[in-house]
Design an enzyme around this catalytic site. Structure first.
Site, PDB file in Angstrom:
ATOM      1  N   ARG A  74       7.299   2.832  10.868  1.00  0.00           N
ATOM      2  CA  ARG A  74       6.712   4.149  11.041  1.00  0.00           C
ATOM      3  C   ARG A  74       6.733   4.903   9.718  1.00  0.00           C
ATOM      4  O   ARG A  74       7.712   4.853   8.993  1.00  0.00           O
ATOM      5  CB  ARG A  74       7.492   4.945  12.069  1.00  0.00           C
ATOM      6  CG  ARG A  74       7.078   6.392  12.158  1.00  0.00           C
ATOM      7  CD  ARG A  74       7.816   7.132  13.231  1.00  0.00           C
ATOM      8  NE  ARG A  74       9.213   7.375  12.936  1.00  0.00           N
ATOM      9  CZ  ARG A  74       9.650   8.369  12.162  1.00  0.00           C
ATOM     10  NH1 ARG A  74       8.800   9.186  11.572  1.00  0.00           N
ATOM     11  NH2 ARG A  74      10.936   8.542  11.960  1.00  0.00           N
ATOM     12  N   HIS A 125      16.590   3.990   7.769  1.00  0.00           N
ATOM     13  CA  HIS A 125      16.257   5.089   6.865  1.00  0.00           C
ATOM     14  C   HIS A 125      17.125   4.981   5.624  1.00  0.00           C
ATOM     15  O   HIS A 125      18.338   4.850   5.724  1.00  0.00           O
ATOM     16  CB  HIS A 125      16.502   6.419   7.568  1.00  0.00           C
ATOM     17  CG  HIS A 125      15.872   7.568   6.859  1.00  0.00           C
ATOM     18  ND1 HIS A 125      16.360   8.058   5.681  1.00  0.00           N
ATOM     19  CD2 HIS A 125      14.789   8.322   7.155  1.00  0.00           C
ATOM     20  CE1 HIS A 125      15.594   9.068   5.293  1.00  0.00           C
ATOM     21  NE2 HIS A 125      14.640   9.246   6.170  1.00  0.00           N
ATOM     22  N   ALA A 184       7.711  14.782  23.311  1.00  0.00           N
ATOM     23  CA  ALA A 184       6.740  14.132  24.177  1.00  0.00           C
ATOM     24  C   ALA A 184       6.845  14.669  25.596  1.00  0.00           C
ATOM     25  O   ALA A 184       5.841  15.076  26.196  1.00  0.00           O
ATOM     26  CB  ALA A 184       6.955  12.619  24.147  1.00  0.00           C
ATOM     27  N   GLY A 225      12.016  15.913  25.256  1.00  0.00           N
ATOM     28  CA  GLY A 225      11.796  15.948  23.812  1.00  0.00           C
ATOM     29  C   GLY A 225      10.373  16.414  23.556  1.00  0.00           C
ATOM     30  O   GLY A 225       9.699  16.946  24.446  1.00  0.00           O
ATOM     31  N   SER A 277      17.397  14.331   4.269  1.00  0.00           N
ATOM     32  CA  SER A 277      15.940  14.227   4.266  1.00  0.00           C
ATOM     33  C   SER A 277      15.441  13.339   3.133  1.00  0.00           C
ATOM     34  O   SER A 277      15.944  13.333   2.020  1.00  0.00           O
ATOM     35  CB  SER A 277      15.314  15.596   4.130  1.00  0.00           C
ATOM     36  OG  SER A 277      13.952  15.440   3.852  1.00  0.00           O
ATOM     37  N   ARG A 308      10.296   3.344   3.226  1.00  0.00           N
ATOM     38  CA  ARG A 308      11.675   3.280   3.722  1.00  0.00           C
ATOM     39  C   ARG A 308      12.253   1.876   3.749  1.00  0.00           C
ATOM     40  O   ARG A 308      13.390   1.662   3.333  1.00  0.00           O
ATOM     41  CB  ARG A 308      11.706   3.833   5.147  1.00  0.00           C
ATOM     42  CG  ARG A 308      11.417   5.291   5.166  1.00  0.00           C
ATOM     43  CD  ARG A 308      11.375   5.809   6.564  1.00  0.00           C
ATOM     44  NE  ARG A 308      11.273   7.269   6.500  1.00  0.00           N
ATOM     45  CZ  ARG A 308      11.157   8.067   7.538  1.00  0.00           C
ATOM     46  NH1 ARG A 308      11.113   7.547   8.751  1.00  0.00           N
ATOM     47  NH2 ARG A 308      11.088   9.361   7.384  1.00  0.00           N
TER      48      ARG A 308
HETATM   49  C1  FAD Z   1      17.825  12.505  12.182  1.00  0.00           C
HETATM   50  C2  FAD Z   1      16.394  12.257  12.519  1.00  0.00           C
HETATM   51  C3  FAD Z   1      15.387  12.842  11.754  1.00  0.00           C
HETATM   52  C4  FAD Z   1      14.052  12.632  12.052  1.00  0.00           C
HETATM   53  N1  FAD Z   1      13.102  13.222  11.280  1.00  0.00           N
HETATM   54  C5  FAD Z   1      11.795  13.032  11.573  1.00  0.00           C
HETATM   55  C6  FAD Z   1      10.792  13.671  10.796  1.00  0.00           C
HETATM   56  O1  FAD Z   1      11.080  14.386   9.839  1.00  0.00           O
HETATM   57  N2  FAD Z   1       9.508  13.503  11.141  1.00  0.00           N
HETATM   58  C7  FAD Z   1       9.158  12.741  12.214  1.00  0.00           C
HETATM   59  O2  FAD Z   1       7.983  12.657  12.505  1.00  0.00           O
HETATM   60  N3  FAD Z   1      10.095  12.137  12.973  1.00  0.00           N
HETATM   61  C8  FAD Z   1      11.398  12.257  12.681  1.00  0.00           C
HETATM   62  N4  FAD Z   1      12.348  11.629  13.451  1.00  0.00           N
HETATM   63  C9  FAD Z   1      11.951  10.887  14.637  1.00  0.00           C
HETATM   64  C10 FAD Z   1      11.633  11.809  15.791  1.00  0.00           C
HETATM   65  O3  FAD Z   1      12.515  12.896  15.801  1.00  0.00           O
HETATM   66  C11 FAD Z   1      11.748  11.148  17.147  1.00  0.00           C
HETATM   67  O4  FAD Z   1      11.137   9.933  17.137  1.00  0.00           O
HETATM   68  C12 FAD Z   1      11.048  11.963  18.221  1.00  0.00           C
HETATM   69  O5  FAD Z   1      11.506  13.278  18.182  1.00  0.00           O
HETATM   70  C13 FAD Z   1      11.273  11.397  19.596  1.00  0.00           C
HETATM   71  O6  FAD Z   1      10.807  12.312  20.574  1.00  0.00           O
HETATM   72  P1  FAD Z   1      10.768  11.950  22.090  1.00  0.00           P
HETATM   73  O7  FAD Z   1      10.176  13.100  22.775  1.00  0.00           O
HETATM   74  O8  FAD Z   1      10.107  10.660  22.267  1.00  0.00           O
HETATM   75  O9  FAD Z   1      12.270  11.727  22.559  1.00  0.00           O
HETATM   76  P2  FAD Z   1      13.590  12.597  22.453  1.00  0.00           P
HETATM   77  O10 FAD Z   1      13.373  13.829  21.709  1.00  0.00           O
HETATM   78  O11 FAD Z   1      14.652  11.684  22.028  1.00  0.00           O
HETATM   79  O12 FAD Z   1      13.860  13.049  23.930  1.00  0.00           O
HETATM   80  C14 FAD Z   1      14.379  12.226  24.905  1.00  0.00           C
HETATM   81  C15 FAD Z   1      14.540  13.019  26.163  1.00  0.00           C
HETATM   82  O13 FAD Z   1      14.737  12.153  27.234  1.00  0.00           O
HETATM   83  C16 FAD Z   1      15.835  12.548  28.005  1.00  0.00           C
HETATM   84  N5  FAD Z   1      16.379  11.340  28.585  1.00  0.00           N
HETATM   85  C17 FAD Z   1      16.602  10.158  27.988  1.00  0.00           C
HETATM   86  N6  FAD Z   1      17.086   9.294  28.885  1.00  0.00           N
HETATM   87  C18 FAD Z   1      17.167   9.939  30.050  1.00  0.00           C
HETATM   88  C19 FAD Z   1      17.601   9.577  31.336  1.00  0.00           C
HETATM   89  N7  FAD Z   1      18.045   8.378  31.605  1.00  0.00           N
HETATM   90  N8  FAD Z   1      17.570  10.502  32.303  1.00  0.00           N
HETATM   91  C20 FAD Z   1      17.130  11.745  32.057  1.00  0.00           C
HETATM   92  N9  FAD Z   1      16.697  12.131  30.867  1.00  0.00           N
HETATM   93  C21 FAD Z   1      16.721  11.241  29.880  1.00  0.00           C
HETATM   94  C22 FAD Z   1      16.728  13.258  27.055  1.00  0.00           C
HETATM   95  O14 FAD Z   1      17.546  14.150  27.744  1.00  0.00           O
HETATM   96  C23 FAD Z   1      15.722  13.959  26.166  1.00  0.00           C
HETATM   97  O15 FAD Z   1      15.350  15.151  26.795  1.00  0.00           O
HETATM   98  C24 FAD Z   1      13.695  11.817  13.146  1.00  0.00           C
HETATM   99  C25 FAD Z   1      14.688  11.232  13.914  1.00  0.00           C
HETATM  100  C26 FAD Z   1      16.028  11.420  13.590  1.00  0.00           C
HETATM  101  C27 FAD Z   1      17.062  10.679  14.357  1.00  0.00           C
END
Ligand code: FAD
Ligand code: HEM
Ligand code: HEM
Ligand code: SF4
Ligand code: F3S
Ligand code: FES
Lengths: 266, 260, 655
Positions: free
Chosen positions: C452, C283, C61, C59, C301, C347
């Protein structure tokens, strides 16, 4: 199951359908790719298009008189006046045309081979096309029909081996004898319809292939293609039709001045 | 409203593994609510299959919001089904009627080898990106974001191209199995921007040639555009063709450097 | 009915033990990060290639971290269960990303973003972390623009901003309704570039199923290839988890269907502390469920609240169509109760208010499970073209899903689980209590405290990945120079592989009567009903007795068909649900122990007379980090006290 080494990253995946060597002069590299081949198709297509257009305009003289068209044939051979020896320039164009035709054919073949490989297993259920039209999906077949036509056409009117009444240097005579045969007239007509379809897609498609894309002209591309294909198809169809309907024929060629057997048309 | 349930017949492609030949199987699906999404309909089929002791139909999906690009299958011969600009997960059963017969089949292309049932491997798309679908801007040291103004129409056009979700419907739709729409969208999203200029020509050559190692050629059928859930325009293909030719013509060697 | 403020509200047996050290740097707030960067140990550029780092998750991060670490010269391996790194759940974020750029000249600053985040988080986050987040937010935008992220622009060609989720300044950058996608594509492209240029080894369709420790430090992970079922190990000097949030603990949420807690939970079972699991965000603007087959909820949104007015009929069980209910019979309850902020309250406040109306029987729609979000005033005032331009694609999406045209009929919305503030505990370096295990993004317990702010998750994910971990990981690695990673045939790996393999076989052999989804749905309903938007001691106790029963049933009665050796989605799901069945218990326990209301955690016992959350700073101004002690056994609570030097906790008020 459990291993004592970590397996390599990204195992599996698609096998390449072909290798594209990254060497050679740019133009060769260019022609190796399908994008390059499409450019070649477009450029050669354009050359062929200019030819059919000019050819059509030339052939219109058929309706004027026998002399006109024979003079026209003569003038072609005499181009450009007396600046060059007779038929040099004509041959220059002919060679260009032959090359364009060869490349057009070669790249069409190359693309077909690539596309076959790109979908080794066809869809097993019925495919429902949304945008692709009859013309775009039959380019290969309309192309082949036109290709066969050209061979016959040359044998018929240029070399004469397909035309028992062939008279060297008298295209007017050759053409009318030829088109008076119903089979030939039908064959010509089929070929012209095929060409119409080929151009309906091709004359639009070549803009895409050459990256000529601009919101200002995009609508005009389709209009152009329809107009061009229409003019060529209808224009060329006039000849077999006119001959079959005896609007032009040998017994009364529109020679000037009128004779007793053939009075001037009112 | 909740009571208008439909009964449909579903014919699905079943193939347990790449090596085993596949075939169609037909299921009777009662109790379909028009408010269900297409994938929810498949969920109910799967739940029933499991209860009957049969393996569920494997299909890729994740976000179910039409943005991750995981889902996708041929639905009655059309990628992503009958609704335009809509990914499979966003297609709802109200687009069908009681008694309909629906046939589903995986994407078919050499670049997308079969994994199972409706799942294919789209890793070739990653290879295209890997070969040049980026702007080399290592972390740190970027200038202020507002340093280079980008005219709104240009930014908008780049955004139009960047909207691609990488679902592969364009390849599935194309009679030639070409990935031009995907590749063109990815190239142009970067080539249109001022930031993308430094690598523009290399990017174009590398991505086009990688694409061509796995996919077919474009003969301008326009099926891809019609199938694309993000309505990416084939205009981008034209721009890619232009850039590719320019890239090959460019003499990128500096004056004074000798030919090898 | 605030309980006796002086009494210790903690449950017996849950005394705080072992205070945790976040290793916060010294110095004034604004200088902490710079000082820290100067003080931490560095790895010499030539030595970086001698270190292997495993990044799990791609993701925002994970992808940004992997790319940045590889650019520095580390040997990076990347694992994701998605078929392409680009599909990580970050792709779904719509709204935008915050940054203290002050391009709008409206008085924004790093300190204001910091302040808003601390306050928005209801004073349950670390000042030093949040300040750092606000500081690097500025660099994130620069970085993304340099990568070609097509943020919205104004006619002059400069970047556009909007205000978002109750903020009083315009600091949100956005790319149509697809900010998450565009940012993720930027990070993904940087990752693919690093695969090409720096030789990152990428393992897609590979799920991490265990964390492996050697002598208490992270030594690697055990994975399963989802296509072939092969279980294998990967070793490295450090493991970075960026595996996202656990919203699917509730079954229905706005998270992608495959989002799960497995990676974090299995690390927790190896000793990593899980912090604040009860902080979950709801939300307010999601599309209500339409039937019992609903597989996930869709977010609309938050920006819709800028122009839409929220209302319900005044009358209970009003059966009239929306357009037949006269003004006088409508209750615009947010405008009525919060005149200053109106429809734009944060929210959690908006969500609880909707719940109150629906619980009281004033819900709308066929299932009476929503409230109206009405645009007719805005359309009247601004004209349809303006509304179309602002929200066209959202309206389209709504119509696709519900079959109703929101230009004509008011939208129906209802709150849904959306984000999880809790996660693995990490120190200032983003390292968990297990040496060598780093946690980024939504997977860590984060900088958002108990709640958040909109558009801050994307900011945090990218801050962690681009600008924090590249520096802080060196501090851990530098002393390890010369050490080889633990070989994968070491018994620690073999044992772990065996355990993973056994679980797979166990799941396949039960062959009971219930599908994985049925059990997940049951679990989700229990936690949503009892540990959702509003929680009570009684409900939580009930949940805590019901969850183990579902868990037992799962292990006796789940039916997973098929085999391990080909793609088996039921099997994947089963493993993830098995983890939720353990994790959800901890979430409820945490909610039960936290005898206060703060941010996303609302305990009905602790509210003011007019229904606002009542914090208890005296007893609960700490991070609750739980140490796993075995299934069914009482976990141990560790705490990190939070101190506020720069922002003084006050009651949030949006009246
Ligand atoms: C519908 C929606 C809308 C949103 N809108 C906003 C917004 O407008 N603004 C904002 O700031 N935030 C928003 N958020 C929140 C934000 O999108 C997320 O908090 C953020 O993107 C999380 O990023 P991440 O990199 O931590 O994890 P993620 O993007 O969830 O990535 C997780 C990764 O880990 C991998 N993974 C997980 N478990 C395993 C495993 N066991 N083995 C191998 N790989 C694994 C997955 O394959 C994936 O690649 C929104 C969230 C949602 C649900
Ligand atoms: C042997 C005869 C021919 C064959 C086999 C042939 C075949 C093809 C094929 C396969 C294509 C590609 C289809 C596509 O890209 O959509 C094509 C394109 C085209 N052809 Fe032909 N063709 C022939 C003759 C002609 C002639 C005589 C003309 C002109 C009068 C012509 C004009 C074009 C044009 C303009 C295109 C479009 C090029 C492009 O899309 O870039 N072709 N032809
Ligand atoms: C019905 C329509 C057509 C008529 C009446 C016609 C007529 C003629 C005639 C009379 C000639 C002989 C000219 C000469 O020898 O001086 C000729 C030559 C030729 N025609 Fe056509 N033609 C038609 C369509 C076409 C089409 C569609 C094509 C190609 C796609 C074509 C390609 C050629 C070629 C290549 C030659 C030889 C030119 C040369 O010798 O240089 N013709 N045609
Ligand atoms: S171009 Fe459209 S159809 Fe092709 S991958 Fe992208 S989104 Fe899918
Ligand atoms: S359908 Fe295929 S032929 Fe070209 S325009 Fe689209 S790629
Ligand atoms: S499931 Fe994500 S696009 Fe359909």
């Amino acid at each position: 199951m459990a291993t004592t080494t970590t397996p390599p990253a990204r195992s599996g995946g698609a096998a390449p359908i072909r290798k594209i060597p990254r060497s050679g002069p740019p133009i060769v590299r260019f022609y190796r790719t399908a994008v390059g081949k499409k450019w070649v198709m477009a450029v050669t297509g354009l050359i062929l298009m200019s030819f059919v257009l000019v050819h059509l305009i030339g052939n219109i003289k058929l309706f004027l008189s026998k002399q006109e068209i024979n003079l026209y044939g003569e003038a072609l051979r005499d181009m450009p006046g007396h600046l060059l020896p007779r038929t040099w320039l004509l041959w220059f164009f002919r060679i260009g045309l032959i090359a364009a035709f060869a490349f057009h054919l070669h790249s069409a073949y190359g693309l077909t081979v690539i596309n076959r490989k790109a979908r080794p297993q066809r869809y097993q259920s019925k495919r429902d096309y949304v945008a692709a039209d009859f013309a775009s999906r039959t380019m290969r077949w309309t192309g082949i029909i036109v290709g066969l036509f050209i061979i016959f056409h040359l044998m018929d009117l240029t070399w004469g081996n397909a035309n028992p009444d062939f008279l060297r240097g008298d295209p007017y005579n050759n053409l009318i004898y030829s088109l008076q045969r119903p089979v030939v007239a039908v064959a010509y007509s089929v070929a012209m319809i095929a060409l119409g379809f080929h151009l309906y897609h091709g004359a639009w498609s070549l803009f895409q292939s050459m990256g000529i894309n601009n919101p200002k002209i995009n609508r005009a591309r389709r209009v152009f293609a329809i107009a061009f294909a229409g003019v060529i198809m209808i224009g060329n169809l006039m000849f077999p039709i006119a001959v079959q309907l005896h609007l032009v024929d040998l017994k009364c060629p529109q020679t000037q001045p009128p004779t007793a057997a053939c009075p001037a048309k009112s | 409203m909740p009571d208008q349930q439909m009964r449909i017949t579903l014919t699905a492609w079943r193939q347990p593994s790449p090596e085993t030949p596949g075939r169609f199987e037909t299921y009777d699906v009662p109790g379909v609510s028009p408010d269900m999404s297409f994938l929810e309909m498949l969920d109910t089929v799967n739940e029933r299959l499991i209860h009957d002791g049969r393996e569920p139909i494997a299909f890729d999906h994740d976000c179910r919001e039409g943005i991750c690009g995981s889902c996708g299958m041929m639905i009655n011969g059309v990628p992503h089904g009958p609704e335009r600009n809509t990914a499979t997960c966003q297609l709802h059963m109200r687009k069908f009627s009681d008694g309909d017969h629906i046939t589903i089949e995986p994407w078919r292309a050499a670049g997308f080898p079969m994994i199972k049932d409706l799942i294919v491997d789209r890793a070739a798309f990653d290879l295209i990106i890997e070969s040049g679908g980026y702007i080399s801007a290592p972390t740190g040291g970027a200038p202020d974001a507002n340093l280079i103004p980008i005219p709104k129409p240009v930014a908008d056009a780049a955004m139009d191209a960047a909207a691609c979700i990488g679902c592969g419907a364009c390849v599935a739709a194309c009679p030639n199995g070409a990935a031009q729409l995907f590749t063109a969208a990815k190239i142009q999203a970067l080539n249109l921007l001022p930031q993308g200029q430094a690598e523009r020509w290399d990017r174009t050559i590398n991505m086009v040639e990688t694409m061509e190692s796995y996919f077919g050629s474009c003969t301008n059928h326009r099926e891809c555009e019609a199938a694309c859930p993000k309505s990416i325009s084939i205009d981008f293909i034209a721009l890619m063709n232009k850039d590719y030719a320019k890239a090959q013509l460019k003499q990128r060697r500096l004056v004074g450097q000798s030919f090898p | 009915m605030p309980a006796d403020a002086t009494a210790d509200r903690r449950l017996p047996g849950q005394e705080l033990t072992m205070p945790l050290d976040a290793k916060l740097p010294e110095g004034p707030l604004a200088e902490k990060w710079d000082n820290h960067k100067f003080d931490i140990k560095l790895v010499n550029p030539a030595n970086k290639r001698r270190f292997d780092i495993i990044v799990v998750g791609t993701g925002l991060a994970g992808a940004s971290a992997a790319a940045s670490l590889a650019e520095l010269g580390y040997n990076v391996k990347v694992v994701t269960f998605h078929d392409s790194p680009r599909r990580a759940h970050s792709i779904a974020a719509q709204g935008g990303i915050n940054a203290a750029k002050n391009y709008k000249n409206d008085g924004d600053s790093i300190f204001r973003l910091f302040y808003d985040t601390i306050k928005g988080g209801d004073y349950r986050s670390r000042e030093a972390n949040v300040y750092r987040l606000a500081q690097v937010s500025v660099d994130i935008i620069d970085q993304c623009v340099a990568q070609g992220v097509p943020f919205a622009r104004e006619y002059g060609g400069l970047l556009d901003n909007r205000s978002f989720g109750g903020a009083q300044v315009s600091r949100t950058f956005y790319a149509r309704g697809q900010t998450g996608q565009q940012l993720l594509l930027g990070a993904y492209q940087a990752l693919m570039r690093a695969v090409h240029t720096y030789g990152i080894e990428l393992y897609p369709r590979t799920e991490m199923l265990d964390l492996v420790l050697k002598d208490g430090a992270a030594a690697g992970i055990v994975c399963r290839d989802l296509n072939t079922g092969e279980v294998f190990s990967m070793s490295g000097h450090a493991v970075v988890l960026a595996t996202g949030g656990y919203g699917n603990a509730f079954y229905l949420s706005t998270n992608a269907k495959n989002s799960n807690v497995t990676a974090a939970w299995r690390a927790a079972k190896k000793g990593a502390y899980f912090a604040n699991p009860c902080y979950t965000q709801i939300h307010p603007t999601c599309i209500p469920a339409s039937d019992e087959f609903q597989s996930k909820l869709t977010l609309m949104s938050e920006s819709l609240r800028n122009d839409g007015r929220i209302w319900v009929p005044k009358q209970i069980d009003d059966a009239r169509r929306a357009d037949q209910i006269p003004e006088a019979d409508r209750d615009y309850y947010l405008e009525r109760r919060y005149p200053a902020f109106g429809n734009l309250v944060p929210r959690d406040v908006a969500s609880r208010a909707s719940k109150r109306e629906v619980d009281a029987g004033r819900g709308v729609g066929p299932m009476k499970n929503g409230v109206y979000l009405d645009f007719s005033d805005a359309i009247g005032r601004l004209g349809r073209p303006v509304i179309e331009e602002r929200y066209g694609n959202l309206f389209e999406m709504y119509e696709r899903i519900t079959g109703e045209d929101p230009y004509v009929v008011p939208m129906r919305i209802y709150p849904a689980v959306h984000y999880t503030m809790g996660g693995l505990w990490v120190d200032y370096n983003l390292m968990s209590n297990l040496p060598g295990l780093f946690v980024l993004g939504e997977a860590n317990f984060s900088d958002h405290g108990a709640n958040r702010l909109g558009a801050s998750a994307l900011m945090q994910g990218l801050a962690d990945g681009y600008f924090v971990i590249p520096y802080t990981i060196g501090d851990y690695l530098a002393p390890l120079l010369g050490q080889k990673p633990v070989p994968v045939d070491d018994p620690v790996f073999k044992d772990s592989e065996k355990a993973v393999d056994e679980q797979v076989r166990k799941l396949l052999s039960i062959n009971g009567n219930k599908t994985v989804d049925e059990l997940h749905r049951e679990l989700g309903k229990v936690v949503w009903d009892n540990c959702g938007m509003a929680r009570t001691e009684q409900a939580l106790t009930k949940a805590l007795s019901e969850i183990p029963a579902i868990r037992d049933e799962f292990w006796k009665n789940v039916r997973v068909l098929g085999e391990n050796e080909t793609r088996n989605q039921s099997l994947e799901k089963a493993g993830r649900v098995a983890d939720f069945l353990e994790f959800d218990e901890l979430m409820c326990l945490d909610a039960l122990h936290r005898n206060e209301s703060c941010g996303g955690h609302f305990r009905e016992e602790y509210q003011t007379e007019d229904g606002e959350a009542l914090r208890d700073d005296e007893h609960f101004a700490y991070v609750g980090a739980w140490e796993w002690k075995g299934t069914g056994a009482e976990p141990e609570l560790h705490n990190e006290q939070l101190s506020f030097e720069y922002v003084h906790p006050s009651t949030r008020s949006y009246k």
